[in-house]
Scaffold this motif. Structure first.
Motif, PDB file in Angstrom:
ATOM      1  N   PHE A  88       5.878  -3.064   1.072  1.00 40.26           N
ATOM      2  CA  PHE A  88       4.912  -2.202   1.746  1.00 40.26           C
ATOM      3  C   PHE A  88       5.622  -0.889   2.025  1.00 40.26           C
ATOM      4  O   PHE A  88       6.846  -0.810   1.897  1.00 40.26           O
ATOM      5  N   ALA A  89       4.869   0.135   2.434  1.00 39.97           N
ATOM      6  CA  ALA A  89       5.512   1.324   2.981  1.00 39.97           C
ATOM      7  C   ALA A  89       4.916   1.599   4.343  1.00 39.97           C
ATOM      8  O   ALA A  89       3.713   1.419   4.558  1.00 39.97           O
ATOM      9  N   LEU A  90       5.774   2.010   5.255  1.00 41.22           N
ATOM     10  CA  LEU A  90       5.308   2.552   6.522  1.00 41.22           C
ATOM     11  C   LEU A  90       5.001   4.016   6.275  1.00 41.22           C
ATOM     12  O   LEU A  90       5.737   4.698   5.554  1.00 41.22           O
ATOM     13  N   GLY A  91       3.925   4.522   6.875  1.00 36.87           N
ATOM     14  CA  GLY A  91       3.660   5.947   6.794  1.00 36.87           C
ATOM     15  C   GLY A  91       2.537   6.329   5.852  1.00 36.87           C
ATOM     16  O   GLY A  91       1.613   5.562   5.614  1.00 36.87           O
ATOM     17  N   LYS A  92       2.649   7.531   5.323  1.00 36.91           N
ATOM     18  CA  LYS A  92       1.561   8.173   4.582  1.00 36.91           C
ATOM     19  C   LYS A  92       1.110   7.371   3.356  1.00 36.91           C
ATOM     20  O   LYS A  92       1.921   6.870   2.597  1.00 36.91           O
ATOM     21  N   ALA A  93      -0.212   7.296   3.185  1.00 33.18           N
ATOM     22  CA  ALA A  93      -0.792   6.662   2.006  1.00 33.18           C
ATOM     23  C   ALA A  93      -0.973   7.704   0.907  1.00 33.18           C
ATOM     24  O   ALA A  93      -1.177   8.885   1.203  1.00 33.18           O
ATOM     25  N   TYR A  94      -0.905   7.276  -0.337  1.00 36.13           N
ATOM     26  CA  TYR A  94      -1.189   8.177  -1.460  1.00 36.13           C
ATOM     27  C   TYR A  94      -2.698   8.403  -1.536  1.00 36.13           C
ATOM     28  O   TYR A  94      -3.445   7.445  -1.763  1.00 36.13           O
ATOM     29  N   PRO A  95      -3.147   9.674  -1.372  1.00 34.60           N
ATOM     30  CA  PRO A  95      -4.591   9.944  -1.386  1.00 34.60           C
ATOM     31  C   PRO A  95      -5.253   9.517  -2.702  1.00 34.60           C
ATOM     32  O   PRO A  95      -6.433   9.171  -2.718  1.00 34.60           O
ATOM     33  N   THR A  96      -4.489   9.494  -3.798  1.00 30.65           N
ATOM     34  CA  THR A  96      -5.062   9.110  -5.096  1.00 30.65           C
ATOM     35  C   THR A  96      -5.495   7.647  -5.121  1.00 30.65           C
ATOM     36  O   THR A  96      -6.227   7.246  -6.020  1.00 30.65           O
ATOM     37  N   CYS A  97      -5.038   6.850  -4.138  1.00 33.33           N
ATOM     38  CA  CYS A  97      -5.337   5.415  -4.139  1.00 33.33           C
ATOM     39  C   CYS A  97      -6.724   5.076  -3.603  1.00 33.33           C
ATOM     40  O   CYS A  97      -7.019   3.917  -3.349  1.00 33.33           O
ATOM     41  N   ILE A  98      -7.553   6.117  -3.382  1.00 28.78           N
ATOM     42  CA  ILE A  98      -8.933   5.833  -2.989  1.00 28.78           C
ATOM     43  C   ILE A  98      -9.836   6.766  -3.792  1.00 28.78           C
ATOM     44  O   ILE A  98      -9.456   7.900  -4.083  1.00 28.78           O
TER      45      ILE A  98
END
Ligand code: ZN
Ligand code: ZN
Length: 407
Positions: A343-353
């Motif tokens: 997993f990653a803590l923090g910001k999500a990649y906007p491209t993933c939605i």
């Protein structure tokens, strides 16, 4: 071509996929200068307009952490900001060579490091958000340094340790294959099978269980997209942001994590090793945590901002892969994250939605995407990890059985 040339070729043609007339910025430790120079020649041969070198000396970085007045760690000079943001605005490509000594910053005050990172991430927000939404092409790769190699192979003498680390890297990036460029095409096909399966199922949640004690459920937002391998750059060119890469990943819903999650590998965070750590999540937020070593650094990491206590990436990596089969702990996230579900803590990649690249920060938030100044991957995959997908109608589908894809 020897392995080294094959590796250089792979990075320039497949990894960053430099386009004629494009500027390339290479961030390289001074210890890996020779390799960086070789890369720059390859890039010019492939038509680069200019290759800009940014040299990093981690020893000097450490001296500064030890001696400088404390205010400087909240400052980022204008010229550093301009350097990254301006090259990013001019559509440059960015290669960074990740090869830090995993223990160099062990005795540095973690507060200084986290303040510096926070200031840096704020100052470079234009650059960062362009990278994370693929408006620029970028590629993280690795080259051995003596200090790093000695940490990975402590029994070997320095020369042998470096040679062994080279060999491990060649295997991990498939540079030891007869035709590495072809090998990456096949690799992409197998990643596509996995993302197709996950995207078709449109799971609303994933449940994780293993014998370490992980018992976690995470929700996935409506319209989430799984990716793996190559990304599409602004001109439609395919590039690989990480080399190696074995993961398929998407974004979790920022308020949807509940339960306990145990790490399976140590995390090298800015030269601090965080070991045997765990988190407890409630409605997406870390409400409790522990670590057998590096707990202070972990605390600093979580304290960066609100989003640092939430998840921004969920990634699936089979236990059986060219990296994890080597059974080497690399002490470098580029490799270790590709040997293990993470997993990653923090910001999500906007491209993933769906439509995420063009959403405002408020719209992304509404859609369930986490935001933070940090994005730090940590590893949780084990040989006995089970992951179950929950479909919209509530039916359950095995996604991982005993550490590997069930498909
Ligand atoms: Zn990842
Ligand atoms: Zn990540």
């Amino acid at each position: 071509m020897n392995f080294l040339e094959k590796y250089g070729d792979l990075i320039v043609k497949v990894g960053i996929n430099i386009q004629p007339g494009q500027t390339l910025v290479i961030s390289s430790p001074i210890e890996t200068a020779e390799f960086a120079r070789m890369l720059s020649i390859r890039a010019y041969e492939a038509g680069a307009r200019e290759v800009v070198m940014r040299w990093i000396d981690e020893q000097s970085t450490k001296i500064r952490y030890d001696w400088a007045v404390h205010e400087v760690f909240d400052e980022v000079p204008e010229w550093i900001q301009s350097f990254f943001n301006q090259y990013a605005m001019k559509d440059a490509a960015f290669i960074s060579i990740s090869a830090s000594d995993p223990e160099l910053m062990k005795h540095v005050d973690p507060k200084r490091i986290s303040r510096q990172n926070k200031a840096m991430n704020l100052a470079l927000s234009t650059y960062r958000s362009r990278m994370m939404s693929n408006k620029n092409t970028w590629c993280v790769i690795s080259v051995p340094t003596e200090a790093w190699a000695k940490k990975v192979f402590p029994e070997a003498n320095t020369k042998d340790a470096v040679d062994q680390l080279w060999e491990a890297i060649y295997k991990a990036v498939r540079a030891d294959w007869k035709d590495p460029i072809e090998a990456w095409k096949d690799h992409q096909k197998s990643l596509n099978l996995r993302t197709d399966f996950l995207n078709k199922n449109k799971f609303k949640a994933l449940k994780y269980n293993n014998s370490l004690g992980t018992d976690l459920s995470i929700d996935l937002p409506d319209g989430h997209i799984w990716f793996g391998g190559g990304d599409e750059g602004p001109q439609g060119q395919v590039f690989f942001a990480n080399m190696p890469t074995e993961e398929v990943f998407t974004m979790p819903k920022k308020d949807g994590a509940n339960g306990k999650l145990f790490s399976s590998l140590p995390l090298n965070y800015n030269g601090n090793l965080i070991e045997n750590f765990w988190f407890e999540f409630k409605e997406g937020v870390v409400v409790d945590f522990g670590a057998s070593a590096g707990a202070d650094a972990l605390q600093e990491l979580l304290n960066t901002d609100e989003g640092a206590k939430r998840l921004g990436e969920v990634a699936l990596v089979p236990y059986d892969s060219p990296i994890s089969n080597q059974k080497i702990l690399f002490f470098n996230t580029l490799f270790d994250e590709n040997a293990s579900c993470h997993f990653a803590l923090g910001k999500a990649y906007p491209t993933c939605i769906e439509g995420g690249e063009s959403m405002t920060p408020e719209e992304l938030d509404q859609a369930g995407a986490n935001d933070s100044l940090i994005h730090v991957d940590f590893m949780i995959g084990t040989e006995d990890l089970q992951i179950t997908g929950i479909r919209q109608d509530g039916s359950e589908v095995p996604v991982f059985l005993n550490g590997n894809f069930a498909i």
